[in-house]
Design an enzyme around this catalytic site. Sequence first.
Site, PDB file in Angstrom:
ATOM      1  N   CYS A 114      60.639  34.120  48.858  1.00  0.00           N
ATOM      2  CA  CYS A 114      59.953  33.487  48.062  1.00  0.00           C
ATOM      3  C   CYS A 114      59.926  33.753  46.545  1.00  0.00           C
ATOM      4  O   CYS A 114      60.543  33.062  45.184  1.00  0.00           O
ATOM      5  CB  CYS A 114      59.819  31.655  48.197  1.00  0.00           C
ATOM      6  SG  CYS A 114      60.497  31.280  49.444  1.00  0.00           S
ATOM      7  N   HIS A 260      58.419  28.574  42.023  1.00  0.00           N
ATOM      8  CA  HIS A 260      59.093  28.844  43.059  1.00  0.00           C
ATOM      9  C   HIS A 260      59.170  26.655  44.154  1.00  0.00           C
ATOM     10  O   HIS A 260      58.330  26.253  43.978  1.00  0.00           O
ATOM     11  CB  HIS A 260      59.142  29.256  44.485  1.00  0.00           C
ATOM     12  CG  HIS A 260      59.742  29.511  45.285  1.00  0.00           C
ATOM     13  ND1 HIS A 260      60.629  29.214  45.717  1.00  0.00           N
ATOM     14  CD2 HIS A 260      58.482  29.665  47.221  1.00  0.00           C
ATOM     15  CE1 HIS A 260      61.161  29.057  47.417  1.00  0.00           C
ATOM     16  NE2 HIS A 260      59.482  29.099  47.634  1.00  0.00           N
ATOM     17  N   ASN A 290      63.862  23.713  49.434  1.00  0.00           N
ATOM     18  CA  ASN A 290      63.314  24.929  49.569  1.00  0.00           C
ATOM     19  C   ASN A 290      64.319  26.409  49.695  1.00  0.00           C
ATOM     20  O   ASN A 290      64.975  26.571  50.865  1.00  0.00           O
ATOM     21  CB  ASN A 290      61.992  25.680  49.979  1.00  0.00           C
ATOM     22  CG  ASN A 290      61.891  26.610  49.956  1.00  0.00           C
ATOM     23  OD1 ASN A 290      62.689  28.312  49.035  1.00  0.00           O
ATOM     24  ND2 ASN A 290      60.657  26.578  50.426  1.00  0.00           N
TER      25      ASN A 290
HETATM   26  N1  COA Z   1      58.595  16.041  60.987  1.00  0.00           N
HETATM   27  C1  COA Z   1      57.501  15.773  62.111  1.00  0.00           C
HETATM   28  N2  COA Z   1      56.204  15.725  62.843  1.00  0.00           N
HETATM   29  C2  COA Z   1      56.164  17.325  62.801  1.00  0.00           C
HETATM   30  C3  COA Z   1      57.667  18.377  61.924  1.00  0.00           C
HETATM   31  C4  COA Z   1      58.531  17.603  61.515  1.00  0.00           C
HETATM   32  N3  COA Z   1      59.412  18.191  60.603  1.00  0.00           N
HETATM   33  N4  COA Z   1      57.081  19.412  61.624  1.00  0.00           N
HETATM   34  C5  COA Z   1      55.712  19.239  62.155  1.00  0.00           C
HETATM   35  N5  COA Z   1      55.932  17.964  62.789  1.00  0.00           N
HETATM   36  C6  COA Z   1      54.241  17.886  63.337  1.00  0.00           C
HETATM   37  C7  COA Z   1      53.313  19.030  64.153  1.00  0.00           C
HETATM   38  O1  COA Z   1      53.901  19.167  65.578  1.00  0.00           O
HETATM   39  C8  COA Z   1      52.734  18.732  64.094  1.00  0.00           C
HETATM   40  O2  COA Z   1      52.018  17.470  64.921  1.00  0.00           O
HETATM   41  P1  COA Z   1      50.579  17.754  65.978  1.00  0.00           P
HETATM   42  O3  COA Z   1      49.456  16.814  65.674  1.00  0.00           O
HETATM   43  O4  COA Z   1      50.406  16.869  66.746  1.00  0.00           O
HETATM   44  O5  COA Z   1      50.737  18.480  66.103  1.00  0.00           O
HETATM   45  C9  COA Z   1      52.335  18.095  63.086  1.00  0.00           C
HETATM   46  O6  COA Z   1      53.566  17.692  62.508  1.00  0.00           O
HETATM   47  C10 COA Z   1      51.063  18.360  62.173  1.00  0.00           C
HETATM   48  O7  COA Z   1      52.066  19.627  61.816  1.00  0.00           O
HETATM   49  P2  COA Z   1      51.644  20.371  60.401  1.00  0.00           P
HETATM   50  O8  COA Z   1      51.858  22.331  60.973  1.00  0.00           O
HETATM   51  O9  COA Z   1      49.754  20.897  61.241  1.00  0.00           O
HETATM   52  O10 COA Z   1      51.271  19.660  59.065  1.00  0.00           O
HETATM   53  P3  COA Z   1      50.723  20.365  58.242  1.00  0.00           P
HETATM   54  O11 COA Z   1      50.315  18.919  57.395  1.00  0.00           O
HETATM   55  O12 COA Z   1      50.676  21.474  57.991  1.00  0.00           O
HETATM   56  O13 COA Z   1      52.677  20.172  57.115  1.00  0.00           O
HETATM   57  C11 COA Z   1      53.911  22.115  56.643  1.00  0.00           C
HETATM   58  C12 COA Z   1      53.384  20.720  58.056  1.00  0.00           C
HETATM   59  C13 COA Z   1      55.194  23.158  57.019  1.00  0.00           C
HETATM   60  C14 COA Z   1      54.923  20.787  55.232  1.00  0.00           C
HETATM   61  C15 COA Z   1      53.187  22.654  55.276  1.00  0.00           C
HETATM   62  O14 COA Z   1      52.174  23.159  56.166  1.00  0.00           O
HETATM   63  C16 COA Z   1      52.981  23.338  54.187  1.00  0.00           C
HETATM   64  O15 COA Z   1      54.261  22.995  53.421  1.00  0.00           O
HETATM   65  N6  COA Z   1      53.306  25.337  54.552  1.00  0.00           N
HETATM   66  C17 COA Z   1      53.565  25.881  53.513  1.00  0.00           C
HETATM   67  C18 COA Z   1      55.048  25.992  53.361  1.00  0.00           C
HETATM   68  C19 COA Z   1      56.287  26.142  52.626  1.00  0.00           C
HETATM   69  O16 COA Z   1      55.134  26.518  51.538  1.00  0.00           O
HETATM   70  N7  COA Z   1      56.979  27.612  52.816  1.00  0.00           N
HETATM   71  C20 COA Z   1      57.993  27.962  52.022  1.00  0.00           C
HETATM   72  C21 COA Z   1      56.918  29.278  51.650  1.00  0.00           C
HETATM   73  S1  COA Z   1      57.421  29.426  49.901  1.00  0.00           S
END
Ligand code: COA
Length: 333
Positions: A114, A260, A290
């Site tokens: 990224c 980004h 993204n």
């Molecule tokens: N739809 C529905 N539920 C989802 C899901 C989706 N697409 N993806 C994950 N879940 C669920 C998980 O299974 C989990 O369920 P559980 O509590 O029953 O186990 C719950 O949602 C929470 O998951 P989690 O991974 O802890 O969510 P989060 O609040 O951390 O959000 C992201 C996930 C990816 C949105 C967040 O971590 C994030 O934005 N991280 C940075 C990612 C990023 O910027 N990446 C690019 C880098 S440049």
Amino acid sequence: MTFSRITGLGYYVPENIVTNNDLTKWMDTSDEWIQERTGIKERRYFEYGKDTNYSMAAAASRQALERAGLTPDDVDVIVYATITPDYFFPGSAFLMQRELRMDGKPVFDIRQQCSGFVYALSIADQFIKSGMYKTALVVGSEIQSSWIDKSTAGRNTAVIFGDGAGAAVVQATQDPNHRILSTHLHADGRFAEDLFVREPGSSRAGRTATTEMIEEGGFNVHMNGNTVFKHAIVRFGEVINEALEANGFQASDVNVLVPHQANIRISDYVRQQMGLSEEQVVNNIQRFGNTTAASIPIAMAEAWEEGRIKEGDLVCLAAFGSGFTWASALIKW
Ligand code: COA
């Protein structure tokens, strides 16, 4: 003294719009979950047989060159950032060079995920300031939709990524008032496996690309979302401040921030830390998701088209991503 300046911007996104509701056909997710956690409403997926990583990059480059009043013949070097190249090797820069008929011109393929575009811009800036080249084409292009896991198992990453390309023409200038002021690059390999795709890797006992590797998910994106999020919100602020301090500016001096497009919550956090208004921060993640190395040049090109980036503006680019990498660029437009 020679500096470098962005003189043309262009972008290309595939026509195929995939909404959050479309994703529910393949995986257990919802429009509400995706919008609340990421801000994304829709993204673009490439059309097989029409778009390739390099053809999208070439389309973006043609637009950037036209806006700079140049042709491919005027370009001395290509710096091309992607983590989703058309081939394992050679890189997509070679294919775009062939497409644009730039035979013999040097090309660089870089990854840096990224942060790829800011790294690529920095490379171009150094080449130009050193006097080695006068005109560079800096590109970020990604096709992520063909390798993301669209089943429920891959939903934490599949909903984030989209396809597209952006390009900038960077030219030598003697004008100290309109130029790239500085670029700042960082990396921390201790977190390599917090956001990565293992295969096709070379350091394996047998041949790469066996059925087992596919079945074990080796080709899928693995992301420790929480760790990425926590590091991103710290590193974005740090690297932006580094750029401001290096040039004697404060956050309040920034006219436009192009972050980004990782997650709207990350952008909002950074915006609030800097005390910027919503209008000053470019966000198009709602429409494109993204797009990794392509996200900054697409956002910058859109903002320029809309008249949000104007001559004399202080523009800050900032990125964070897999590696981990983080980077910034400060530009006096
Ligand atoms: N739809 C529905 N539920 C989802 C899901 C989706 N697409 N993806 C994950 N879940 C669920 C998980 O299974 C989990 O369920 P559980 O509590 O029953 O186990 C719950 O949602 C929470 O998951 P989690 O991974 O802890 O969510 P989060 O609040 O951390 O959000 C992201 C996930 C990816 C949105 C967040 O971590 C994030 O934005 N991280 C940075 C990612 C990023 O910027 N990446 C690019 C880098 S440049």
